[in-house]
Design an enzyme around this catalytic site. Structure first.
Site, PDB file in Angstrom:
ATOM      1  CG  ASP A 165      -2.108  -0.902   0.888  1.00 38.32           C
ATOM      2  OD1 ASP A 165      -2.135  -1.203  -0.227  1.00 38.32           O
ATOM      3  OD2 ASP A 165      -2.690  -1.326   1.927  1.00 38.32           O
ATOM      4  CB  CYS A 166       3.538   2.546   2.277  1.00 38.47           C
ATOM      5  SG  CYS A 166       4.342   0.886   2.743  1.00 38.47           S
ATOM      6  CE1 TYR A 167       8.514   3.356  -0.121  1.00 38.59           C
ATOM      7  CE2 TYR A 167       8.138   1.775   1.719  1.00 38.59           C
ATOM      8  CZ  TYR A 167       8.696   2.891   1.189  1.00 38.59           C
ATOM      9  OH  TYR A 167       9.455   3.681   2.062  1.00 38.59           O
TER      10      TYR A 167
END
Ligand code: SF4
Ligand code: SF4
Lengths: 400, 133
Positions: free
Chosen positions: A139-141
Site C-alpha cells: 500500500d505504501c510502495y
C-alpha cells in the site's frame, strides 16, 4: 626510554606544517642510516599503501524514491544483481557478484569480464548505470517494477563498505600438479611454473603495525582515492606471527580490516573492476594507512624491510583446496620481488598481483595530504585485537 | 606470392624438435625467422616468414607436431591508463615483451618483442592488454 608522542601532539605538528612524514619505504633507509632512536625522535608519521584485488568489497547504495514509490525486492545494476534485504530503496552490491546470465565456469576457464567490481568502477567513473528493480507492491510502495538509469551524482548515498580488506600478509601461491590451474591468485602454471603473491610487503599497512598498536576503530585512512575509516576488524581477522622452523618470528600472519568510505569522494584509478580467468570478478582497491610514531617500538615495526618480511608458499593445486595445512617453505618479500625463488631446488619465476608502484603512489599521496595539513590522524576509539588475542580460524564441519 | 607471416607456439615437448630443418628439407619451404623466444619452461614462440609450393603441407606438418600456428595479422597494444603495473602478466609472456623493471617494480611493454600469443589478454586482471587487427 626513547620518545613518547600523543596523537594530539602529532596533529598539532601537522597543523603547524612541521610534521615529519615518511613513507614506509623511505623510513627503512632512514633507520638504517641513523638508527631507531634518532629516527623515532624525528619522524611523526609513517605512511603505508597497498593496491590489490580485495574480494570482500562492496557498496551500499540508496537510489532515492520514484513516483509512485517502490519497495525494491530485487535489484540489478548493469544486469548484476545486488542484495536488497535492506530498506526500501537501498541495496548492497558486492564486488564478486556476476550477471545472472554469465556462463561463469561452465565454459571453463570462464572469463568473468564484468561483475560487481566493474559496476563500482563504472559508478565512480561517473558512467551511467542501468538500474532495474522488481517488487511485490505494498500500500505504501505500490510500484512493482522500474527500469531506469543512474549516475553516482544522481543517487543519495553510495557508501563503500568492505568487510574484509587490507590482508596483513598473504600466501605465495604455486601449482605442483601437472595441469594449469585458475585461481584467485591468478593463472598458475603446472609443475611449479610460476609463483604469485599479493601484498606490497614493506609498504603493506598491517605488516607495518603487526601488533595493532595504532590501527583501530576510527582510524582515518586513504580508501579508493578518498578518505575512509577503519570501522572494525575485518572478517577472518587472525593476527599472529609467521614463524620459521626454529620458531623465529619472520613476519605477521592474517589480520584484516573492515573499512568504509564515501564512494562519491573516490576515484576510478583506485577502484578497478578486476577479473580472474576461471575464478571470478572482484575489485582492486587502493588503501593507505598512516602509522603515528608514538614510540620507538612502533617505529621498529614500521621500519621492517622486504628482507625481514616473509610469506608462506602454498600449493593451490591440492593443499589449499583440500584444506591440508602446511606449506612448501617461507620466502622473503625481497626474494619474491627479485623475480625468482627456489622451491625444492627448482627456480620458479615470481610475479605479484598487487601493484607495488601504485602502493608507493598511495603512500606518497597520503604523505602529501598529511604534510599539507589536509589529513589529521585519528586516535582509535578502540584498538583491534592483535596477535596476543590468540584469534585463530574456525573450520566449517560437514554434519548430517 | 608474398611469404606468409605466421606465429608458432611450442610447448615443452615440441620446443626441442628440429622443425625448421623438416620445413626446409621435407617441404622445400623458404624460412625467415623474424623472432624466436624460449622461456625457462622450454615453451617457445616463433614468428616466421614462410613461403613455397608446399606451404599448406608444411603447416599441416607443424600442426601434427602439436605446434599451434596462427597468422600474424594482429598487434597487441597496452592501454597504459588501465595497466596498474601489477605484474600478473609477466610470468605468462613467453617473449619477455611484458617485463618488470627492478627495483621500481614498474611493468613495461616492448611491442617489438611481442609475438602476439595473446596470453596476456587472458591473464591481465584489469584487461589492459588489447588486440588491434
Ligand atoms: S601477446 Fe602478450 S603475452 Fe604474448 S608475447 Fe605479446 S605481450 Fe607477451
Ligand atoms: S597484468 Fe595487466 S595490469 Fe598487470 S602489469 Fe600486466 S598489463 Fe598491466
Amino acid at each position: 626510554m626513547g620518545i613518547e608522542r600523543t596523537y594530539a601532539e602529532i596533529n598539532a605538528r601537522i597543523k603547524s606544517g612541521k610534521a615529519v612524514v615518511l613513507t614506509a619505504e623511505e623510513v627503512i633507509g632512514k633507520v638504517r642510516e641513523q638508527g631507531l632512536t634518532k629516527t623515532a625522535a624525528e619522524v611523526d608519521v609513517v605512511t603505508t599503501g597497498t593496491f590489490g584485488p580485495m574480494c570482500s568489497s562492496g557498496v551500499f547504495l540508496n537510489f532515492g524514491h520514484s513516483a509512485p514509490r517502490m519497495r525494491m525486492t530485487r535489484v540489478w545494476l548493469n544486469n548484476v544483481p545486488a542484495y536488497t534485504g535492506v530498506a526500501a530503496v537501498d541495496a548492497y552490491l558486492g564486488a564478486t557478484e556476476i550477471p545472472e546470465d554469465d556462463p561463469a565456469n561452465s565454459d571453463f576457464p570462464g572469463e568473468f569480464r564484468y561483475g560487481g567490481g566493474h559496476v563500482i568502477e563504472d559508478l565512480v567513473s561517473g558512467k551511467r548505470v542501468k538500474l532495474k528493480a522488481l517488487s511485490y507492491g505494498t500500500d505504501c510502495y505500490p510500484r512493482k517494477e522500474i527500469e531506469t538509469s543512474i549516475t553516482l551524482d544522481e543517487i543519495n548515498e553510495a557508501i563503500l563498505f568492505n568487510p574484509r580488506n587490507g590482508y596483513q600478509n598473504y600466501n605465495c601461491a604455486v601449482n605442483t600438479s601437472d595441469k594449469t590451474i585458475y585461481t584467485y591468485m591468478g593463472t598458475l602454471k603446472p609443475r611449479l611454473g610460476n609463483a604469485h603473491y599479493s601484498t606490497s610487503g614493506q609498504l603493506s599497512p598491517l605488516m607495518k603495525d603487526p601488533n595493532f598498536a595504532t590501527i583501530g576503530i576510527g582510524t582515518r585512512i586513504f580508501l579508493g582515492g578518498g578518505i575512509g575509516y577503519v570501522v572494525w576488524n575485518g572478517t577472518q581477522h587472525f593476527p599472529g606471527w609467521l614463524k620459521d622452523s626454529e620458531g623465529n618470528i619472520v613476519g605477521s600472519a592474517g589480520g584484516t580490516l573492515a573499512v568504509l568510505g564515501d564512494l562519491k569522494q573516490m576515484k576510478p584509478q583506485w577502484l578497478r573492476g578486476t577479473s580472474f580467468r576461471g575464478y571470478g570478478a572482484t575489485l582492486t582497491v587502493g588503501l593507505g594507512i598512516p602509522i603515528p610514531i608514538l614510540n620507538e617500538e612502533i617505529l621498529r615495526f614500521a621500519a621492517l624491510s622486504d628482507e625481514e618480511l616473509h610469506a608462506p608458499i602454498v600449493d593451490y593445486s591440492n593443499n589449499y583446496p583440500n584444506r591440508v595445512g602446511g606449506n612448501l617453505g617461507l620466502v622473503s618479500y625481497a626474494q619474491l620481488k627479485s623475480g625468482k625463488i627456489t622451491i625444492d631446488g627448482k627456480e620458479v619465476p615470481t610475479a605479484p598481483l598487487s601493484s607495488y608502484p601504485k602502493a608507493r603512489e598511495i603512500a606518497h599521496t597520503l604523505k602529501d595530504w598529511i604534510q599539507k595539513g589536509d589529513f589529521l590522524l585519528t586516535e582509535p576509539v578502540q584498538l583491534l585485537p592483535g596477535p596476543d588475542a590468540g584469534l585463530t580460524g574456525k573450520t566449517l564441519e560437514i554434519r548430517s | 606470392m608474398a611469404p606468409h607471416k605466421i606465429v608458432l607456439r611450442f610447448d615443452s615437448t615440441t620446443s626441442d624438435q628440429p622443425i625448421i630443418y623438416h620445413l626446409v628439407k621435407d617441404y622445400d619451404l623458404m624460412v625467415n625467422i623474424v623472432k624466436a623466444q624460449i622461456n625457462p619452461h622450454l615453451e617457445g614462440t616463433m614468428v616466421l616468414d614462410l613461403d613455397g609450393e608446399k606451404y599448406e603441407e608444411g603447416i599441416d606438418y607443424l600442426r601434427r607436431q602439436g605446434i599451434t600456428v596462427h597468422p600474424l595479422n594482429q598487434e597487441v597494444v597496452r592501454n597504459n591508463d588501465r595497466c596498474t603495473s601489477c605484474g600478473a602478466c609477466t610470468c605468462h609472456c613467453p617473449a619477455g615483451a611484458l617485463y618488470m623493471e627492478r627495483p621500481s617494480m614498474q611493468v613495461h611493454f616492448n611491442g617489438d618483442k611481442c609475438v602476439v600469443c595473446l596470453q596476456c589478454l587472458k591473464v591481465c586482471p584489469v584487461r589492459a592488454m588489447e588486440v588491434r587487427i
